[in-house]
Design a protein around this motif. Structure first.
Motif, mmCIF file in Angstrom:
data_model
loop_
_atom_site.group_PDB
_atom_site.id
_atom_site.type_symbol
_atom_site.label_atom_id
_atom_site.label_comp_id
_atom_site.label_asym_id
_atom_site.label_seq_id
_atom_site.Cartn_x
_atom_site.Cartn_y
_atom_site.Cartn_z
ATOM 1 N N PRO A 191 31.810 12.778 59.864
ATOM 2 C CA PRO A 191 32.900 12.214 60.668
ATOM 3 C C PRO A 191 34.222 12.283 59.903
ATOM 4 O O PRO A 191 34.257 12.082 58.679
ATOM 5 N N MET A 192 35.316 12.552 60.615
ATOM 6 C CA MET A 192 36.611 12.740 59.958
ATOM 7 C C MET A 192 37.131 11.466 59.310
ATOM 8 O O MET A 192 37.977 11.528 58.413
ATOM 9 N N ASP A 193 36.633 10.296 59.746
ATOM 10 C CA ASP A 193 37.107 9.041 59.157
ATOM 11 C C ASP A 193 36.203 8.557 58.017
ATOM 12 O O ASP A 193 36.300 7.410 57.574
ATOM 13 N N THR A 194 35.320 9.435 57.515
ATOM 14 C CA THR A 194 34.428 9.052 56.419
ATOM 15 C C THR A 194 35.226 8.826 55.136
ATOM 16 O O THR A 194 36.036 9.681 54.753
ATOM 17 N N PRO A 195 35.038 7.706 54.449
ATOM 18 C CA PRO A 195 35.717 7.503 53.158
ATOM 19 C C PRO A 195 35.383 8.640 52.188
ATOM 20 O O PRO A 195 34.229 9.066 52.086
ATOM 21 N N GLY A 196 36.406 9.109 51.496
ATOM 22 C CA GLY A 196 36.224 10.214 50.568
ATOM 23 C C GLY A 196 36.619 11.564 51.129
ATOM 24 O O GLY A 196 36.711 12.542 50.380
ATOM 25 N N LEU A 197 36.845 11.641 52.444
ATOM 26 C CA LEU A 197 37.324 12.877 53.066
ATOM 27 C C LEU A 197 38.835 12.784 53.236
ATOM 28 O O LEU A 197 39.342 11.867 53.894
ATOM 29 N N THR A 198 39.552 13.742 52.628
ATOM 30 C CA THR A 198 41.022 13.744 52.665
ATOM 31 C C THR A 198 41.522 15.092 53.164
ATOM 32 O O THR A 198 41.043 16.146 52.717
ATOM 33 N N ILE A 199 42.481 15.050 54.091
ATOM 34 C CA ILE A 199 43.199 16.265 54.480
ATOM 35 C C ILE A 199 44.342 16.443 53.494
ATOM 36 O O ILE A 199 45.298 15.672 53.481
ATOM 37 N N VAL A 200 44.237 17.441 52.626
ATOM 38 C CA VAL A 200 45.205 17.632 51.546
ATOM 39 C C VAL A 200 46.511 18.199 52.074
ATOM 40 O O VAL A 200 47.601 17.733 51.725
ATOM 41 N N ARG A 201 46.433 19.235 52.937
ATOM 42 C CA ARG A 201 47.653 19.878 53.437
ATOM 43 C C ARG A 201 47.298 20.790 54.603
ATOM 44 O O ARG A 201 46.150 21.175 54.795
ATOM 45 N N ASN A 202 48.325 21.106 55.381
ATOM 46 C CA ASN A 202 48.238 22.122 56.428
ATOM 47 C C ASN A 202 48.807 23.414 55.852
ATOM 48 O O ASN A 202 49.991 23.482 55.516
ATOM 49 N N ILE A 203 47.980 24.437 55.710
ATOM 50 C CA ILE A 203 48.391 25.667 55.031
ATOM 51 C C ILE A 203 49.075 26.600 56.029
ATOM 52 O O ILE A 203 48.487 26.945 57.059
ATOM 53 N N PRO A 204 50.298 27.038 55.757
ATOM 54 C CA PRO A 204 50.940 28.010 56.653
ATOM 55 C C PRO A 204 50.295 29.384 56.523
ATOM 56 O O PRO A 204 49.944 29.815 55.423
ATOM 57 N N ILE A 205 50.122 30.062 57.648
ATOM 58 C CA ILE A 205 49.586 31.430 57.677
ATOM 59 C C ILE A 205 50.758 32.368 57.930
ATOM 60 O O ILE A 205 51.329 32.388 59.026
ATOM 61 N N LEU A 206 51.156 33.139 56.915
ATOM 62 C CA LEU A 206 52.352 33.985 57.009
ATOM 63 C C LEU A 206 53.535 33.168 57.527
ATOM 64 O O LEU A 206 54.262 33.592 58.429
ATOM 65 N N HIS A 207 53.693 31.973 56.992
ATOM 66 C CA HIS A 207 54.770 31.039 57.325
ATOM 67 C C HIS A 207 54.652 30.444 58.732
ATOM 68 O O HIS A 207 55.585 29.808 59.210
ATOM 69 N N HIS A 208 53.508 30.635 59.390
ATOM 70 C CA HIS A 208 53.288 29.978 60.683
ATOM 71 C C HIS A 208 52.416 28.748 60.471
ATOM 72 O O HIS A 208 51.311 28.840 59.939
ATOM 73 N N PHE A 209 52.922 27.582 60.895
ATOM 74 C CA PHE A 209 52.154 26.346 60.826
ATOM 75 C C PHE A 209 51.431 26.132 62.156
ATOM 76 O O PHE A 209 52.066 26.044 63.207
ATOM 77 N N ALA A 210 50.116 26.032 62.116
ATOM 78 C CA ALA A 210 49.350 25.706 63.312
ATOM 79 C C ALA A 210 49.411 24.201 63.532
ATOM 80 O O ALA A 210 49.114 23.427 62.616
ATOM 81 N N ILE A 211 49.782 23.778 64.722
ATOM 82 C CA ILE A 211 49.954 22.357 64.983
ATOM 83 C C ILE A 211 48.627 21.607 64.841
ATOM 84 O O ILE A 211 48.594 20.450 64.417
ATOM 85 N N GLU A 212 47.500 22.258 65.157
ATOM 86 C CA GLU A 212 46.200 21.612 64.998
ATOM 87 C C GLU A 212 45.680 21.704 63.577
ATOM 88 O O GLU A 212 44.701 21.058 63.220
ATOM 89 N N GLY A 213 46.346 22.515 62.737
ATOM 90 C CA GLY A 213 46.025 22.580 61.324
ATOM 91 C C GLY A 213 45.176 23.780 60.928
ATOM 92 O O GLY A 213 44.238 24.162 61.623
ATOM 93 N N GLN A 214 45.567 24.405 59.816
ATOM 94 C CA GLN A 214 44.701 25.321 59.053
ATOM 95 C C GLN A 214 44.657 24.677 57.661
ATOM 96 O O GLN A 214 45.457 24.995 56.805
#
Length: 419
Positions: free
Chosen positions: A204-227
């Motif tokens: 589950p995404m709300d599990t303690p210990g799971l962190t979203i570090v960053r949204n990585i741009p793909i060729l400078h494109h940011f996906a709104i749902e996240g990569q």
């Protein structure tokens, strides 16, 4: 091999095109304004999902759908032209609950989930009330060889504890993303075959210990749902969350990735069709050196070659889809590798030509071309790099010829025969 589509599929094509024209394209500009501002437009998407479901345009991708589950049961061949249509508008698939990576996760859960996992995770996904993501690639190893995966999934009593780092994970920032399926190492014993040491587990995404570090741009494109890059640090989940059995990770991955790869290829063809249309329109509208640029021979060559490339790719995709429908994912492994390479090459070639015809405008967000090109370039790496798929195809060809080695020598003209 007959790839003519029957009345049912052609009716769904018309219905889908009409849905996008009536309900989605009027919101296209607002969608992009919202996402550029960093907001996921749930106020647009959720009503669209309700309408799509009421019109029978729901879960079109899932051939194995059960009678008690919501959706429209189609084969892979039947789904192909519909995926092409969705591909023309990058945010369209979610309205029909046909968006990646959820499609692959739903197929995986359909095949391997326990009754409890099915109730908690699959049914809400089929209903469109939650979304998910899939975590396989890692920054510290060459993920083209997935036996390198080092994220640990360690049994501790009645739980599993996950430690590791994943990246290029599609979808964690979506407001409805509620869980991630993680592939990791459950047994590092070298005496066990490398493809039997990994497993998959639901986190589950709300599990303690799971962190979203960053949204990585793909060729400078940011996906709104996240990569995204995800960090798992002593992330503890119940042992009941293991998917399938320990050591089945690679078997599950193959079951998941086959259909997911072919869906990407179907959408790619739709994007290339739109790019070709736009290229032709631009060539007919613009003038240079005293004539429409459509009269220049190099432009005509690009248009003709693009038409040929798209049609060849479509035939290969449909053949792979037909093999999956008839014989299953495993039998179509080489065909899926082939279309994965062909689709990525197709998209970068066609989009490069279209951007060149548009000139500087093609590099901007005024048209969908720049995004399509970005996605096409990424497709050379996503779901396995081209080189890995080419290796799969080459090994299959070598094995086929090795079985009958020397048989083709009868076609040689030998010196003694000439004498």
């Amino acid at each position: 091999m007959d790839f003519e589509f029957g009345d049912r599929v052609n009716g769904l094509r018309r219905q889908l095109e009409d849905f996008i024209d009536r309900y989605m394209l009027p919101y296209n500009a607002e969608w992009h304004r919202e996402t550029l501002a960093g907001r996921y437009p749930m106020h647009i998407m959720e009503p669209l999902k309700e309408i799509a479901r009421s019109e029978g345009l729901w879960n079109l991708f899932l051939p194995g759908l059960r009678d008690d589950e919501p959706g429209t049961r189609l084969t892979n061949v039947e789904y192909a032209p519909l995926a092409e249509i969705m591909g023309r508008l990058p945010w369209a698939s979610e309205a029909f609950n046909c968006n990646a990576p959820d499609t692959g996760n739903m197929e995986l859960l359909e095949l391997f989930a326990t009754p409890e996992q099915r109730e908690q995770w699959l049914l809400p996904q089929l209903d469109g009330s939650i979304r998910s993501c899939f975590a396989m690639s890692e920054p510290d190893v060459a993920s083209s060889d997935a036996t390198n995966i080092r994220t640990s999934i360690r049994r501790v009593g009645d739980d599993y504890v996950i430690n590791g780092r994943k990246w290029f994970i599609t979808g964690p920032l979506h407001p409805l993303c509620k869980f991630v399926i993680v592939m990791g190492l459950t047994n590092d014993d070298d005496s066990i075959p490398a493809h039997q040491r990994h497993s998959m587990i639901i986190v589950p995404m709300d599990t303690p210990g799971l962190t979203i570090v960053r949204n990585i741009p793909i060729l400078h494109h940011f996906a709104i749902e996240g990569q995204c890059e995800l960090l798992f640090r002593d992330c503890r989940v119940p042992a009941a969350n293991i998917l399938g059995e320990e050591g089945q990770g690679f078997a599950l991955a193959q079951a998941r990735l086959g259909p997911g790869r072919i869906h990407h290829c179907m959408r790619t063809i739709g994007q290339c069709e739109l790019a070709l249309d736009l290229m032709c329109e631009r060539a007919l509208e613009r003038r240079a050196f005293g004539t429409q640029i459509s009269n220049h021979s190099n432009i005509q060559d690009w248009i003709a070659q693009s038409r040929i490339d798209i049609d060849m790719a479509r035939l290969l995709v449909l053949r792979a889809a037909a093999k999956i429908d008839a014989h299953g994912n495993k039998a179509a492994k080489v065909d899926v590798s082939a279309i994965k390479v062909v689709a990525a090459q197709l998209q970068t070639r066609v989009l490069d030509r279209a951007i060149q015809v548009f000139g500087a405008m093609g590099l901007t967000s005024d048209t969908p071309l720049a995004y399509f090109y970005t996605w096409g370039r990424a497709l050379h790496l996503f779901d396995g790099p081209d080189e890995v798929h080419l290796r799969t195809i080459a090994k299959s060809e070598l094995a086929r010829v090795r079985e009958h080695l020397g048989e083709n020598s009868r076609y040689y003209t030998l010196p003694q025969q000439l004498g």
